[in-house]
Design an enzyme around this catalytic site. Structure first.
Site, mmCIF file in Angstrom:
data_model
loop_
_atom_site.group_PDB
_atom_site.id
_atom_site.type_symbol
_atom_site.label_atom_id
_atom_site.label_comp_id
_atom_site.label_asym_id
_atom_site.label_seq_id
_atom_site.Cartn_x
_atom_site.Cartn_y
_atom_site.Cartn_z
ATOM 1 N N CYS A 20 -15.217 -18.523 -103.218
ATOM 2 C CA CYS A 20 -14.637 -18.034 -101.713
ATOM 3 C C CYS A 20 -14.572 -16.761 -101.771
ATOM 4 O O CYS A 20 -14.361 -16.179 -100.609
ATOM 5 C CB CYS A 20 -12.508 -18.176 -101.093
ATOM 6 S SG CYS A 20 -13.993 -19.917 -100.699
ATOM 7 N N CYS A 35 -5.767 -12.174 -97.361
ATOM 8 C CA CYS A 35 -5.474 -11.866 -98.874
ATOM 9 C C CYS A 35 -4.148 -10.618 -99.060
ATOM 10 O O CYS A 35 -3.129 -11.066 -100.214
ATOM 11 C CB CYS A 35 -6.081 -9.703 -98.753
ATOM 12 S SG CYS A 35 -8.221 -9.926 -98.830
#
Lengths: 134, 395
Positions: A35, A104
């Site tokens: 990913c 993130c």
């Protein structure tokens, strides 16, 4: 407008607490290379205080900046306080992240949680509720 | 130092194109459909531009229609061929895995309308095998659409051979030539092309304008209904300045094509050689059959966005096929199609040199990429595991 805030760019360009801790008390790794994001956090804990923290990250600019900021937010703090760190707090401390980059900050929160869980697994007696009678 | 190495994304407007456009952005603002002088002058300018564009690709002026750019041209070409096919009971289309989204998404739309699409694979070199095209064509095939040159990895497709196969089988052939027009010699007749899409800003023209070549006799389907502009094939008041600028830019690019091509090929080869010195890296796409200015690499153990940001800090404008730069979770479909694993496709870099690139620029880029890659690897947990032997290198 630039893609990232000045704070994100600062933490991306000059990431704080980069590296590893050989004799870490807790290690947490999240994400996967497929990913495009992997974060690994190393914690040194003494008397319930996070005395040192280091990270390594494979990922985009905001992933690196989020890791860096997260380490800053927990360094020198009691373990209990670090347990409550949220991705929102990381993103806010960076003066915001673009919507599609919020994951993130989630990774940073998860990496720290995982490192703390690793610490508790190694030191079950330190668990906050370990001595509380059922 | 500032080096613009993203010419596949867009190019700088040429001074001669800007100069040619100026009158139509200022005094000569008449509508080309009007009968008074300033209108007629604008109309003449458009027809002159049509002749110029046609002559640059070996077409006839009436075979050129002006559009808003490459995407519109791709859409119109494919939808037109599909419409013709449907009328004749043919609803099969042949394409390939590395087309631009303007083509892929149009094909996807047709699939929801009962069309059957065969997406040919490409080899590791990023090139479609004409034999595969031959085998894929069926009785009910109405269109083959294969790009002239790929926008990410720069590979040049055997358009002429594919076109020949299509002619033999009486199937329309469209090519998305957005990356090729003005950079590679193209002659629609000898290359057996029926439909071709192009975009001005890829060859130093302005943005927002492009053209579609449609061979005489091919009935185009309108995407935009309205007035009778472009012989009723594309309504809307013409982008006069844009069209004039595009023609001027194309003329310039074609006249300098050979000289620039040679120079850029040498610089490109040096850049490939220099970047190949980075351990665990790989060039994407064929070494030779690629655009003269295109270099595309994958670097193991890093993610592309950080690479781009740090190159930007060093004054280098580049691009990547990584997921993080596009806002999606999957890396480039082109890199996956040539067999790159997700893990390394995230660490890709595309450099597309400009006509003004120098040997010094190339050395600076090589130095900078080497520095940045090794810096990002220095704190990459993926790289640590690879070098510690905990996981295996892919590249």
């Amino acid at each position: 407008m630039a893609l990232y805030s000045d704070k994100v760019m600062d933490h991306f360009r000059n990431p704080r607490n980069v590296g590893i801790i050989e004799d870490a008390d807790g290690i947490g790794e999240v994400g996967n290379a497929k990913c495009g994001d992997i974060m690994k956090m190393y914690l040194k804990i003494e008397n319930d205080i996070i005395t040192d923290v280091k990270f390594e990250t494979f990922g985009c600019g905001s992933a690196i900046a989020s890791s860096s900021m997260a380490t800053e937010l927990i360094k020198g703090k009691p373990v209990k306080e670090a347990m409550t760190l949220t991705n929102k707090a990381v993103a806010e401390a960076l003066d915001g992240l673009p919507d599609y980059k919020m994951h993130c900050s989630v990774l940073a929160e998860e990496a720290i949680q995982k490192a703390l869980n690793d610490y508790y697994e190694k030191h079950p007696e330190k668990k906050p509720d370990a001595n509380v009678p059922a | 130092m500032r080096i613009y190495a993203d010419n596949a994304a867009t190019t700088k407007l040429s001074p001669e194109a800007l100069f040619a456009m100026m009158p139509y952005l200022t005094d000569c603002y008449g509508n080309p459909s009007s009968l008074y002088e300033s209108g007629q002058k604008a109309k003449e300018a458009i027809e002159q531009a049509r002749e110029t564009v046609a002559s640059c690709i070996g077409a006839e002026p009436k075979e050129i229609i002006f559009t808003s750019g490459g995407s519109e041209s791709d859409n119109q070409a494919i939808l037109s061929a599909a419409e013709i096919g449907k009328k004749n009971g043919k609803t099969h289309i042949v394409s390939d895995a590395i087309e631009h989204h303007a083509v892929l998404h149009t094909l996807k739309k047709l699939q929801t309308r009962g069309f059957d699409v065969t997406y040919l694979p490409v080899g590791e070199n990023g090139i479609v095998d004409p034999e595969d095209v031959k085998e894929a064509i069926r009785e009910d095939t109405c269109l083959v659409t294969v790009m002239t040159a790929n926008n990410e990895i720069g590979t040049i497709q055997p358009v002429c051979e594919i076109g020949k196969i299509c002619r033999e089988r009486n199937v329309l052939f469209h090519t998305d030539a957005v990356q090729a027009v003005g950079h590679l010699p193209i002659h629609v007749c000898s290359d057996n092309i029926d439909l071709l899409s192009a975009s001005a800003h890829k060859f130093h023209g302005p943005k927002g304008v492009g053209f579609l070549y449609a061979k005489k006799g091919i009935r185009l389907t309108n995407l935009i209904e309205g007035g009778a502009q472009e012989k009723g094939r594309r309504a809307g008041t013409e982008n006069v300045a844009g069209i004039v600028g595009m023609a001027e830019a194309l003329k310039g690019s074609v006249s300098r094509m050979e000289e620039n091509g040679k120079k850029l090929t040498d610089l490109r080869n040096r850049l490939i050689e220099g970047l190949s010195e980075i351990p665990h890296s790989a060039l994407n796409g064929d070494r030779e059959k690629r655009l003269p200015n295109n270099v595309s690499f994958c670097f193991e153990g890093i993610e592309g966005e950080g690479l781009l940001l740090l190159l930007d800090d060093r004054g280098i404008c580049a691009s990547s096929g990584s997921a993080c730069t596009s806002g999606s979770l999957d890396p480039s479909h082109v890199l996956l199609a040539i067999g790159r694993k997700h893990d390394v496709a995230h660490g890709s870099l595309r450099l597309t040199l400009g006509d003004d690139a120098t040997a010094e620029d190339v050395e600076y880029i090589i130095r900078s990429v080497k520095e940045v890659v090794s810096y990002l690897r220095s704190f990459s947990p993926v790289w640590r595991d690879l070098t510690a032997g905990k996981s295996e290198f892919i590249l």
